[in-house]
Design an enzyme around this catalytic site. Structure first.
Site, PDB file in Angstrom:
ATOM      1  N   ASP A 159       0.866  -1.167   0.000  1.00  0.00           N
ATOM      2  CA  ASP A 159       0.000   0.000   0.000  1.00  0.00           C
ATOM      3  C   ASP A 159       0.915   1.233   0.000  1.00  0.00           C
ATOM      4  O   ASP A 159       2.141   1.131   0.086  1.00  0.00           O
ATOM      5  CB  ASP A 159      -0.941  -0.027   1.221  1.00  0.00           C
ATOM      6  CG  ASP A 159      -2.157   0.854   1.005  1.00  0.00           C
ATOM      7  OD1 ASP A 159      -3.205   0.602   1.615  1.00  0.00           O
ATOM      8  OD2 ASP A 159      -2.056   1.793   0.175  1.00  0.00           O
TER       9      ASP A 159
HETATM   10  C1  GLC Z   1      -4.345   4.319  -0.062  1.00  0.00           C
HETATM   11  C2  GLC Z   1      -5.228   3.135   0.244  1.00  0.00           C
HETATM   12  C3  GLC Z   1      -5.257   2.111  -0.844  1.00  0.00           C
HETATM   13  C4  GLC Z   1      -5.057   2.780  -2.186  1.00  0.00           C
HETATM   14  C5  GLC Z   1      -3.668   3.361  -2.213  1.00  0.00           C
HETATM   15  C6  GLC Z   1      -3.368   4.112  -3.513  1.00  0.00           C
HETATM   16  O1  GLC Z   1      -3.710   4.770   1.089  1.00  0.00           O
HETATM   17  O2  GLC Z   1      -5.028   2.443   1.460  1.00  0.00           O
HETATM   18  O3  GLC Z   1      -6.520   1.431  -0.740  1.00  0.00           O
HETATM   19  O4  GLC Z   1      -5.214   1.835  -3.233  1.00  0.00           O
HETATM   20  O5  GLC Z   1      -3.423   4.222  -1.110  1.00  0.00           O
HETATM   21  O6  GLC Z   1      -4.164   5.267  -3.588  1.00  0.00           O
END
Ligand code: GLC
Length: 708
Positions: A261
């Site tokens: 993430d």
């Molecule tokens: C965010 C989220 C994730 C998302 C990623 C990219 O913090 O936790 O669900 O896909 O970053 O935006």
């Protein structure tokens, strides 16, 4: 085909320098709302230091970036463009939690496919969806992104959304996108519903409550999996080889790309798990995480880690192969560019109709003393700022730059009724015209009070300590009700709420969620009776925040709740269970279940439980019911939930019509997942089969014996 592709990957790997390999594992970009300024990345792309990009959209813009990668970098490996297309990017579909109340995975597959069509026209080839985290604590704002509290239903929606995004074949054509099942794992179990918080789970709960939807998403062919921010039992999910190697890759045979993430690899230092960013890069790579999203620690420390032996080159090669395999699968290696003419298609009528169908099926009628549906020509007073706000219909994780095309609730209702609209109150307090609304209220056939939450109150980093309806909304409904008891509350919210403050002060309560582009038309179709409300809750609405987490699949305890015995499992002054429970939802008609029986009351693990019944529409309107089949072992070691959903069937009946249903449930579905390989083991013995219209509305309890 696969063999050739692996050969091509091997050949390409052989030509890459270590720096170029690490570049493929490096993902840069910004937030879907932050509109990334890509110009600053051109040099890095030309040097082969970027493998994928997130949150940039626009065919022409991405083609320009792609030309830099293809024409300027030494090996010309195309960039992979990703974005969070969670429930639409131009046409906005209901939030995933809302849509799960349709109990119609096909509906979700269709909206995912429509979203993929629009996303791919914008140059996106990989979406960071579906989010499949089981969530049972509505204090957690991200409950909005998934399919509620039940692992079996969550698994069905996970698989459906993966198939919708990717299409059905092995490769992803240019009107579909690769999916990414997230957040691995058990992010929804964050302690106290506080986002990013620790997750401490028993093996039973991990394997049987939280892992099944990821498993079903992987089984459906998801090409990506994203690791979660949280730790699981003390090991951050972005440095956790037990999750990403033992379970995901070895146990489930996943061969796709694992992505962290946002900066979750480097955050293992903040977890106080890794000593520094270099250590976090080593842990991430050795855990089998193929792509570092936005932390830039692979690109920064990778060479030194390989040279020092902290990370073997085979680990890097395997990660690069994951990325190249993904790029092949979405067709990038054959055609890196997006047909820019497609973007001009914009939001199609077909996509809108798909959005409307999903939105209508997501609405849940929670209470109705006969006020709804409203008759044609009814004179309606509509109150509440949310009713006149198009962007608020989009909910969390949805761009709002197409809100001008969204049908607001007031616009939708005006197409059906004579509507007087008064803003009355917003999210923060009363508006000057509320007293006028009070004066006018008695003269209307119905007063529709739009209440709930802002889209900014759910989604990421939006945990709440109080999920009660806000006081101004409770007071507004009460005062309107005192002037005219024909009040229907129209709920616009992302998460389940504590509605105890308005249940006695309304004639009807309609859960409208945040339904996206077609919101207003869908609400009007249900309020007018053109569409029967068929939604059923997939997550429990609490009587009080203090009950959270609250869910139907609970354990009996040694002192099951007994309202007549204070020394049983309960809260002082609060009745048992949620206010509205899993599987619950009303129709404008009524249904009766008759002659509920089992085709056979015993079998082996390889057999199927077959429930037969007659469903009768005893009302005066056509309606759709969802017959639910639950199960529970009469005894088990260790203990298991007192009820679990095992199957369901939707049925639409005309007034007076009846239908003979046979609902089948494989016996093994009553089993327990017992190992990383995820084999289901069904213990012999007696099981209760409970058939009903909701988890707390069981019509018949039958007994089935699983034989050795
Ligand atoms: C965010 C989220 C994730 C998302 C990623 C990219 O913090 O936790 O669900 O896909 O970053 O935006």
């Amino acid at each position: 085909m696969k063999k050739n592709r692996e050969k091509e990957i091997k050949t390409l790997l052989g030509r890459m320098t270590l720096a170029e390999k690490l570049g493929q594992l490096n993902q840069l970009g910004g937030s879907i709302y932050g509109r990334v300024d890509e110009r600053g990345f051109a040099d890095m792309i030309a040097r082969g230091e970027v493998g994928s990009f997130l949150s940039s959209v626009g065919a022409a813009k991405l083609n320009r970036l792609q030309r830099v990668a293809v024409e300027k970098s030494r090996l010309g490996i195309p960039l992979l463009f990703a974005a969070d297309v969670i429930h639409g990017i131009r046409t906005i579909f209901p939030t995933p939690l809302a849509e799960s109340c349709s109990f119609d995975p096909e509906c979700a597959r269709a909206t995912a496919e429509a979203a993929a069509d629009e996303a791919s026209a914008l140059g996106i080839r990989w979406t960071f969806a579906p989010m499949v985290d089981v969530a049972r604590d509505c204090r957690w704002g991200r409950i909005i992104e998934g399919a509620g509290e039940d692992p079996y239903l969550g698994g069905l929606f996970a698989a459906a959304r993966v198939r919708g995004f990717q299409g059905e074949g092995e490769s992803v054509d240019d009107r579909h996108v690769a999916a990414c099942v997230k957040h691995f794992a058990a992010y929804g179990a964050a302690e106290s519903g506080r986002d990013y918080n620790t997750v401490q789970l028993s093996d039973y709960n991990l394997y049987n409550t939280y892992l099944p939807p990821y498993y079903e998403g992987v089984r459906a062919g998801a090409l990506g999996v994203m690791t979660a921010f949280n730790d699981l039992n003390g090991v951050p999910c972005s440095a956790n080889p037990f999750l990403t190697r033992t379970i995901l890759r070895e146990g489930w045979g996943f061969r796709g790309a694992v992505i962290s993430d946002w900066q979750s690899i480097s955050e293992t230092v903040a977890h106080r798990y890794c000593t520094d960013a270099r250590d976090s890069a080593a842990e991430g790579l050795n855990a089998g995480i193929s792509i570092d999203m936005a932390a830039e620690v692979y690109i920064r420390y990778g060479e030194e880690l390989v040279r020092s032996g902290a990370v073997d080159i085979s680990v890097v090669d395997a990660a690069v192969a994951d990325v190249l395999r993904l790029k092949y699968a979405v067709g990038l290696m054959d055609n890196p560019y997006t047909d820019e003419s497609r973007e001009r298609e914009g939001m199609t009528r077909a996509a809108y109709q798909t959005a409307l169908r999903s939105a209508e099926r997501s609405i849940v009628l929670l209470k109705n003393d006969g006020l709804l549906p409203l008759k044609a020509g009814a004179r309606v007073l509509l109150v509440g700022a949310l009713a006149d706000d198009r962007a608020e219909m989009h909910g969390a994780w949805a761009a709002r730059d197409t809100a001008e095309k969204t049908v607001s609730i007031v616009e939708g209702l005006r197409a059906c009724f004579e509507v007087t609209y008064r803003r009355g109150y917003d999210l923060d307090g009363f508006c000057p015209d509320f007293n006028q609304a009070l004066r006018e209220a008695p003269s209307y056939d119905a007063v529709l009070a739009c209440v709930g939450e802002s889209l900014f109150e759910s989604g990421e980093a939006s945990s709440k300590t109080d999920v009660a309806l806000r006081p101004v909304h409770r007071e507004a409904v009460t005062r309107l009700f005192e002037r005219n008891p024909r009040v229907a509350a129209l709920l616009v919210n992302g998460r389940p709420l504590d509605l105890t403050g308005i249940t006695e002060k309304t004639a009807s309560i309609l859960e409208c969620w945040q339904l996206g582009t077609a919101a207003g038309e869908a609400v009007a179709n249900v309020v007018s009776g053109k569409k029967d409300p068929e939604g059923r809750l997939t997550t429990t609405f609490p009587r009080a925040t203090g009950q959270c987490p609250v869910y139907y699949g609970r354990f009996a305890t040694g002192r099951p709740y007994n309202e007549k015995d204070e020394y049983t499992s309960r809260y002082l002054g609060v009745a048992d269970r949620g206010l509205f429970n899993f599987g619950y939802g009303l129709s404008y008609t009524a249904f009766r279940y008759q002659n509920v029986r089992l085709a056979c009351d015993n079998g082996r693990a390889s057999d199927t439980v077959s429930v037969r019944l007659t469903v009768v529409n005893t009302g005066a309107r056509e309606g759709t019911d969802t017959v639910q089949v639950y199960y529970a072992p009469e005894f088990s070691k260790p203990i298991r939930p007192e009820l679990q959903l095992g199957a369901f069937r939707k049925v639409t009946l005309k007034p007076g019509e009846s239908a003979e249903l046979e609902i089948e449930m494989p016996v093994e579905r009553m089993g327990v997942y017992e190992s990383p390989a995820f084999t289901l083991c069904v213990a012999p013995g007696r099981y209760e089969i409970a058939v009903g219209a909701a988890s707390d509305d069981i019509a018949a309890r039958l007994s089935y014996t699983v034989r050795e």
